[in-house]
Motif scaffolding. Structure first.
Motif, mmCIF file in Angstrom:
data_model
loop_
_atom_site.group_PDB
_atom_site.id
_atom_site.type_symbol
_atom_site.label_atom_id
_atom_site.label_comp_id
_atom_site.label_asym_id
_atom_site.label_seq_id
_atom_site.Cartn_x
_atom_site.Cartn_y
_atom_site.Cartn_z
ATOM 1 N N ARG A 223 -13.921 -3.216 0.375
ATOM 2 C CA ARG A 223 -13.181 -3.491 -0.861
ATOM 3 C C ARG A 223 -11.788 -2.862 -0.779
ATOM 4 N NH1 ARG A 223 -15.937 -7.072 -1.721
ATOM 5 N NH2 ARG A 223 -13.878 -7.911 -2.008
ATOM 6 N N ILE A 224 -11.711 -1.647 -0.248
ATOM 7 C CA ILE A 224 -10.416 -0.983 -0.081
ATOM 8 C C ILE A 224 -9.558 -1.767 0.907
ATOM 9 C CG2 ILE A 224 -9.288 1.071 0.871
ATOM 10 C CD1 ILE A 224 -11.599 2.717 -0.426
ATOM 11 N N ALA A 225 -10.147 -2.179 2.018
ATOM 12 C CA ALA A 225 -9.394 -2.883 3.064
ATOM 13 C C ALA A 225 -8.762 -4.179 2.564
ATOM 14 C CB ALA A 225 -10.294 -3.160 4.271
ATOM 15 N N VAL A 226 -9.416 -4.864 1.620
ATOM 16 C CA VAL A 226 -8.875 -6.135 1.125
ATOM 17 C C VAL A 226 -8.038 -5.957 -0.149
ATOM 18 C CG1 VAL A 226 -10.680 -7.516 2.221
ATOM 19 C CG2 VAL A 226 -10.952 -6.798 -0.166
ATOM 20 N N GLY A 227 -7.806 -4.712 -0.563
ATOM 21 C CA GLY A 227 -6.936 -4.458 -1.705
ATOM 22 C C GLY A 227 -7.597 -4.587 -3.057
ATOM 23 N N ASP A 228 -8.930 -4.501 -3.110
ATOM 24 C CA ASP A 228 -9.665 -4.668 -4.360
ATOM 25 C C ASP A 228 -9.978 -3.353 -5.070
ATOM 26 O OD1 ASP A 228 -9.618 -7.379 -4.075
ATOM 27 O OD2 ASP A 228 -11.672 -7.540 -3.340
ATOM 28 N N VAL A 229 -9.427 -2.245 -4.596
ATOM 29 C CA VAL A 229 -9.635 -0.953 -5.241
ATOM 30 C C VAL A 229 -8.265 -0.396 -5.599
ATOM 31 C CG1 VAL A 229 -10.568 1.384 -5.010
ATOM 32 C CG2 VAL A 229 -11.754 -0.551 -3.930
ATOM 33 N N LEU A 230 -8.108 -0.041 -6.867
ATOM 34 C CA LEU A 230 -6.878 0.579 -7.347
ATOM 35 C C LEU A 230 -7.163 2.028 -7.694
ATOM 36 C CD1 LEU A 230 -5.629 -2.225 -9.778
ATOM 37 C CD2 LEU A 230 -5.006 -1.857 -7.383
ATOM 38 N N VAL A 231 -6.178 2.884 -7.490
ATOM 39 C CA VAL A 231 -6.316 4.293 -7.851
ATOM 40 C C VAL A 231 -5.138 4.702 -8.722
ATOM 41 C CG1 VAL A 231 -7.681 4.954 -5.837
ATOM 42 C CG2 VAL A 231 -5.184 5.079 -5.715
ATOM 43 N N ASN B 125 0.816 -1.206 0.000
ATOM 44 C CA ASN B 125 0.000 0.000 0.000
ATOM 45 C C ASN B 125 0.848 1.253 0.000
ATOM 46 O OD1 ASN B 125 -2.518 -1.066 -0.161
ATOM 47 N ND2 ASN B 125 -2.886 -1.070 2.032
ATOM 48 N N ASP B 126 2.164 1.111 0.044
ATOM 49 C CA ASP B 126 3.056 2.253 0.009
ATOM 50 C C ASP B 126 2.868 2.986 -1.307
ATOM 51 O OD1 ASP B 126 5.085 4.078 -0.001
ATOM 52 O OD2 ASP B 126 6.701 2.616 0.251
ATOM 53 N N ALA B 127 2.438 4.223 -1.218
ATOM 54 C CA ALA B 127 2.110 4.987 -2.428
ATOM 55 C C ALA B 127 3.311 5.193 -3.328
ATOM 56 C CB ALA B 127 1.519 6.338 -2.037
ATOM 57 N N THR B 128 4.516 5.071 -2.801
ATOM 58 C CA THR B 128 5.684 5.321 -3.619
ATOM 59 C C THR B 128 6.455 4.045 -3.901
ATOM 60 O OG1 THR B 128 6.943 5.884 -1.653
ATOM 61 C CG2 THR B 128 5.907 7.703 -2.841
ATOM 62 N N ALA C 156 -2.962 -2.952 -14.411
ATOM 63 C CA ALA C 156 -2.515 -3.234 -13.042
ATOM 64 C C ALA C 156 -3.377 -4.330 -12.411
ATOM 65 C CB ALA C 156 -2.563 -1.962 -12.191
ATOM 66 N N ALA C 157 -4.674 -4.306 -12.674
ATOM 67 C CA ALA C 157 -5.563 -5.365 -12.157
ATOM 68 C C ALA C 157 -5.211 -6.702 -12.804
ATOM 69 C CB ALA C 157 -7.025 -5.002 -12.421
ATOM 70 N N ALA C 158 -4.889 -6.685 -14.096
ATOM 71 C CA ALA C 158 -4.545 -7.920 -14.813
ATOM 72 C C ALA C 158 -3.241 -8.527 -14.287
ATOM 73 C CB ALA C 158 -4.439 -7.656 -16.313
ATOM 74 N N GLU C 159 -2.347 -7.708 -13.780
ATOM 75 C CA GLU C 159 -1.107 -8.217 -13.190
ATOM 76 C C GLU C 159 -1.371 -8.957 -11.884
ATOM 77 O OE1 GLU C 159 1.539 -4.904 -12.756
ATOM 78 O OE2 GLU C 159 1.754 -4.643 -14.927
ATOM 79 N N ARG C 160 -2.497 -8.678 -11.243
ATOM 80 C CA ARG C 160 -2.828 -9.260 -9.946
ATOM 81 C C ARG C 160 -3.731 -10.479 -10.040
ATOM 82 N NH1 ARG C 160 -3.417 -5.501 -5.786
ATOM 83 N NH2 ARG C 160 -2.016 -3.787 -6.117
ATOM 84 N N HIS C 161 -4.407 -10.660 -11.165
ATOM 85 C CA HIS C 161 -5.421 -11.722 -11.280
ATOM 86 C C HIS C 161 -5.231 -12.496 -12.577
ATOM 87 C CE1 HIS C 161 -7.578 -10.200 -7.806
ATOM 88 N NE2 HIS C 161 -7.335 -8.989 -8.278
ATOM 89 N N ALA C 162 -5.441 -13.803 -12.512
ATOM 90 C CA ALA C 162 -5.274 -14.668 -13.681
ATOM 91 C C ALA C 162 -6.264 -14.316 -14.781
ATOM 92 C CB ALA C 162 -5.437 -16.134 -13.283
ATOM 93 N N ARG C 163 -7.481 -13.986 -14.397
ATOM 94 C CA ARG C 163 -8.531 -13.619 -15.360
ATOM 95 C C ARG C 163 -9.326 -12.447 -14.829
ATOM 96 N NH1 ARG C 163 -11.711 -19.013 -16.962
ATOM 97 N NH2 ARG C 163 -11.616 -19.162 -14.721
ATOM 98 N N LEU C 164 -9.771 -11.601 -15.748
ATOM 99 C CA LEU C 164 -10.663 -10.493 -15.415
ATOM 100 C C LEU C 164 -11.915 -10.612 -16.261
ATOM 101 C CD1 LEU C 164 -8.221 -7.440 -15.462
ATOM 102 C CD2 LEU C 164 -9.145 -8.592 -13.449
ATOM 103 N N VAL D 254 -0.144 3.955 -10.245
ATOM 104 C CA VAL D 254 -1.298 3.105 -9.950
ATOM 105 C C VAL D 254 -0.940 2.300 -8.723
ATOM 106 C CG1 VAL D 254 -2.761 1.214 -10.747
ATOM 107 C CG2 VAL D 254 -1.996 2.956 -12.365
ATOM 108 N N ARG D 255 -1.801 2.327 -7.719
ATOM 109 C CA ARG D 255 -1.562 1.603 -6.478
ATOM 110 C C ARG D 255 -2.873 1.216 -5.834
ATOM 111 N NH1 ARG D 255 -3.225 4.846 -2.586
ATOM 112 N NH2 ARG D 255 -2.956 7.084 -2.749
ATOM 113 N N GLU D 256 -2.781 0.351 -4.819
ATOM 114 C CA GLU D 256 -3.972 0.003 -4.051
ATOM 115 C C GLU D 256 -4.456 1.242 -3.308
ATOM 116 O OE1 GLU D 256 -3.273 -3.250 -1.395
ATOM 117 O OE2 GLU D 256 -2.835 -4.635 -3.024
ATOM 118 N N ALA D 257 -5.759 1.406 -3.248
ATOM 119 C CA ALA D 257 -6.333 2.517 -2.502
ATOM 120 C C ALA D 257 -6.174 2.271 -1.008
ATOM 121 C CB ALA D 257 -7.814 2.670 -2.849
#
Length: 189
Positions: free
Chosen positions: A48-56, A3-6, A144-152, A19-22
């Motif tokens: 959703r934010i707490a579990v890392g499912d929101v990207l900003v 979650n480190d913004a940098t 960025a979401a595709a890098e985290r999940h096998a399928r979208l 692009v990072r987790e919210a």
């Protein structure tokens, strides 16, 4: 991704944005971007934010553009946001029919674990500030979401089909709804 913004992993130079987790501090900015795009805001956005499912996506600070990863004193405004629902969560919710905030939004109750980034996921919402559309920010969020999940997967109106086409989603009509399309990215069709 941390979650480190940098975090160096957070940088996406292709679109000139970070692009990072919210974080919970981003919640109002995420709501503003989704509201401005006239998208439903999930009742469980905080979870959703707490579990890392929101990207900003936001502009990099001067420290980040100088390839320095020191913590920035002030974050730049959120330019875009993407909300995911992990597929196993979405399937459970669809069975429970607990959608209370939009026709195609699905309420999920997920827990964060070390395998969170290998599950398939559904793009519940993706939005970019109007003045910054067409600059690759939405694409950077989806990549960025595709890098985290096998399928979208995503369901969307025909008007945004070019966006998903450009990202190489396989697209088909939603069965029983001639006004909606479903896109799949990665894995087996």
């Amino acid at each position: 991704m941390s979650n480190d913004a940098t975090s160096p992993d957070a940088l996406n130079h292709g679109a000139g944005v970070v692009v990072r987790e919210a974080t919970d501090d981003d919640r109002m900015g995420v709501r503003r971007v989704l509201d401005a795009a006239m998208l439903d805001v999930r009742a469980d956005l905080r979870e959703r934010i707490a579990v890392g499912d929101v990207l900003v996506a936001r502009e990099p600070t001067r420290e980040e553009t100088a390839d320095c990863v020191e913590t920035a004193d002030r974050e730049t405004p959120i330019l875009g946001a993407l909300v995911l629902v992990r597929r196993n969560d979405a399937e459970e919710d669809a069975a429970g029919d607990d959608a209370t905030h939009g026709d195609d939004a699905i309420h999920a109750d997920a827990t964060h674990d070390d395998t969170a980034h290998v599950h398939d996921a559904h793009i519940d919402a993706v939005a970019v500030r109007r003045a910054r559309r067409g600059q690759g920010i939405g694409s950077a969020l989806v990549r960025a979401a595709a890098e985290r999940h096998a399928r979208l997967t995503a369901e969307f109106d025909p008007g945004v089909r070019p966006f998903y086409d450009a990202l190489d989603f396989s697209i088909a009509p939603v069965e029983g709804d001639s006004d909606r399309l479903r896109g799949r990215y990665g894995g087996e069709g």
